[in-house]
Design an enzyme around this catalytic site. Structure first.
Site, PDB file in Angstrom:
ATOM      1  CB  SER A  33      -1.007  -0.033   1.136  1.00  0.00           C
ATOM      2  OG  SER A  33      -0.400   0.075   2.377  1.00  0.00           O
ATOM      3  CG  ASP A  38       5.556   5.392 -12.343  1.00  0.00           C
ATOM      4  OD1 ASP A  38       6.176   4.342 -12.591  1.00  0.00           O
ATOM      5  OD2 ASP A  38       4.308   5.432 -12.222  1.00  0.00           O
ATOM      6  CE  LYS A  98      -5.261  -2.760   1.056  1.00  0.00           C
ATOM      7  NZ  LYS A  98      -5.850  -1.412   1.102  1.00  0.00           N
TER       8      LYS A  98
END
Length: 547
Positions: free
Chosen positions: A302, A313, A327
């Site tokens: 998470s 990214d 998750k």
């Protein structure tokens, strides 16, 4: 059996619900239930409940039945929507607020299944345990005069050690080298739950930060850790998110914007029909730029995945380790009457390159939690591009740029560790029950107050010699039952055993940070991260960061 199963279910619920970026605020539903459909169903439920209460073979607790019914309802939705009974909801609030009231000790069972607990690290300065002189290695044997051998750690030991601020608890402690138990009366106080335990240099100007979870205090802790490391002089940083189950979304954003540039997207969420997507971007950017490696493993979940995905990214860090848990369900916490709560999935998270982090759970919870080895693949249909045009993949957690498995320990080492014999041996050694060529007479108890120069001298002085290893082998053979091994298997485990013994000595004398530094010397992922820092530096010179 029923009590044990109930405890297991509650533990599972509490654990899985914490594996998420918890928004923690109320949202309006896009639709309201049709009362004409709902009322007959509620009538059926009430009728069934009344029948169970009146006709079941034994008396049952109505509260337990209703709470179990809610849990069962939520389990049909997804693996993470969860109901919190009163105790679990209070524990969740402690985690999110970053504090609790108690003694300030870290404990573990003395032996598997025993209620007697060992203080496993020196209490932090200023805590109630520190003030009365509790030490690492102390065994808590009684609470309020009652033996706790048969107590459950989670259900009785921890709740009896915790309590309101200003109240006292009386404990009896067995300490190596002391003939009689020691009695302590300790006044409980507010204890901060630090999310960053370790921040130190792995080598000159290369920092290491271990982030265990995300809470309201994480952003401030990270600022303090980077200040401690003198961020302006850093030539590299290893951010360790392994085994980090996540926590608050706001903390994940705070960590991300400490390394990204101002205005860069951290994560976006998508919810059910009609609810617009939400985007979370950095409000300010980092002052400094240096090579970064982020460590993740299969238990990083998470909020950890949000941070790792954003840094990957935007080509800010090289991600190393194993594919993360996968998750990324938006968990909104709804307070309910009676200090209970509901963690409900209200959306899914996507990384800045539009990768879905969440792993598929359509095959059921067992498959989701225990068949994770087949979740990750570099499927070109799920390929996305970083700012610099590097391919990354979605739909199964965060896949690292460099795959490195965690350190594999030999069978003999694992057997010794399972029986807690490293700790027991060092306790006897430092307590004077066993004699080796290491002298501890002038060191025990001094570690708290040593200055940095003296601490370094102590560390240089502690060497696990062949004589100490021979003594350890004898100690293993004298256990009941004895640890049986051939010379070859001990030799295979030798460097791991030696390292672990040094860890335990440093933990006893100098605290957990020095203990952790020693552990990292044989950590394959950390050592590979140091090796790849120059490659991480190349990302900073990529086209996305030259504008």
């Amino acid at each position: 059996m029923r009590i044990k199963l109930s405890s297991l279910i509650l533990l599972t619920i509490a654990t899985t619900a914490l594996l998420g970026g918890l928004l923690g605020h109320r949202v309006s539903g896009s639709t309201k239930p049709d009362r004409s459909e709902l009322e007959p169903l509620l009538g059926t439920f009430t009728e069934a409940l009344a029948l169970v209460q009146s006709k079941f073979a034994r008396e049952v607790d109505s509260k337990e039945l209703v709470e179990s019914a809610i849990q069962g309802m939520l389990r049909t939705l997804d693996p993470h929507s969860s109901f919190f009974a009163t105790a679990d909801y209070s524990r969740l609030q402690e985690e999110q607020q970053g504090k609790y009231y108690g003694l300030g000790i870290t404990i573990r069972a003395e032996t598997p299944g025993s209620g007697r607990v060992v203080v496993v690290e020196p209490p932090a300065p200023g805590t109630p345990a520190y003030k009365v002189g509790l030490q690492a290695g102390d065994v808590i044997a009684r609470i309020e005069g009652e033996p706790i051998e048969e107590w459950d750690i989670n259900e009785r030991v921890i709740p009896n050690l915790k309590g309101p601020k200003g109240t006292v608890v009386n404990i009896s402690v067995e300490r190596p080298g002391e003939a009689e138990p020691l009695a302590f009366t300790i006044e409980r106080d507010e204890i901060p739950l630090y999310t960053i335990k370790f921040a130190f240099e792995l080598k000159p100007r290369v920092g290491y930060i271990r982030l265990d979870k995300f809470s309201e205090t994480t952003g401030g802790e990270l600022n303090d850790a980077l200040e401690k490391l003198d961020e302006s002089s850093l030539e590299g940083l290893v951010l360790d998110l392994r085994d980090n189950p996540g926590g608050s979304l706001s903390a994940a954003i705070a960590v991300s914007e400490r390394f990204l540039e101002r205005g860069e997207l951290v994560v976006s969420s998508r919810s059910r029909g009609g609810v617009p997507d939400r985007e979370f971007a950095t409000r300010w950017g980092s002052k400094y730029s240096y090579p970064m490696v982020v460590l993740i493993n299969r238990n990083s979940a998470s909020a950890s995945e949000i941070v790792a995905g954003a840094l990957q990214d935007h080509d800010r860090a090289l991600i190393l380790g194993e594919t993360s848990f996968g998750k990324a369900l938006v968990q909104t916490i709804y307070p309910l009457d009676g200090n209970r709560g509901l963690a409900l999935t209200t959306g899914k998270y996507y990384t800045p390159s539009d990768r879905l982090i969440q792993r598929d759970y359509s095959e059921g919870s067992y498959d989701y939690f225990y068949a994770r080895n087949r979740a990750a693949s570099r499927d070109e249909s799920r390929s996305h591009l970083t700012d610099a045009g590097r391919p990354v993949y979605g739909g199964g957690g965060i896949m690292p740029d460099v795959d490195v498995e965690q350190t594999t320990y030999p069978a003999l080492f694992r057997q010794i560790a399972r029986r807690n014999l490293f700790f027991q041996f060092i306790a006897k050694l430092t307590g004077g029950e066993l004699q080796s060529d290491i002298s501890f007479d002038d060191l025990i108890g001094a570690g708290r107050d040593l200055n940095e120069e003296t601490r370094k001298a102590v560390m240089d002085r502690i060497q696990v010699s062949d004589q100490t290893l021979d003594l350890f082998q004898q100690f293993l053979r004298e256990q009941e039952p004895p640890i049986k091994f051939e010379p070859e298997s001990f030799e295979e485990s030798r460097r791991f055993i030696k390292n672990r013994l040094v860890q335990e000595i440093f933990l006893k004398l100098l605290g957990e940070q020095e203990h952790h530094k020693v552990a990292l010397e044989l950590d394959d992922q950390v050592q590979k991260a140091l090796e790849l820092l120059p490659r991480a530096g190349e990302l900073l010179r990529g086209p996305a960061r030259q504008d």
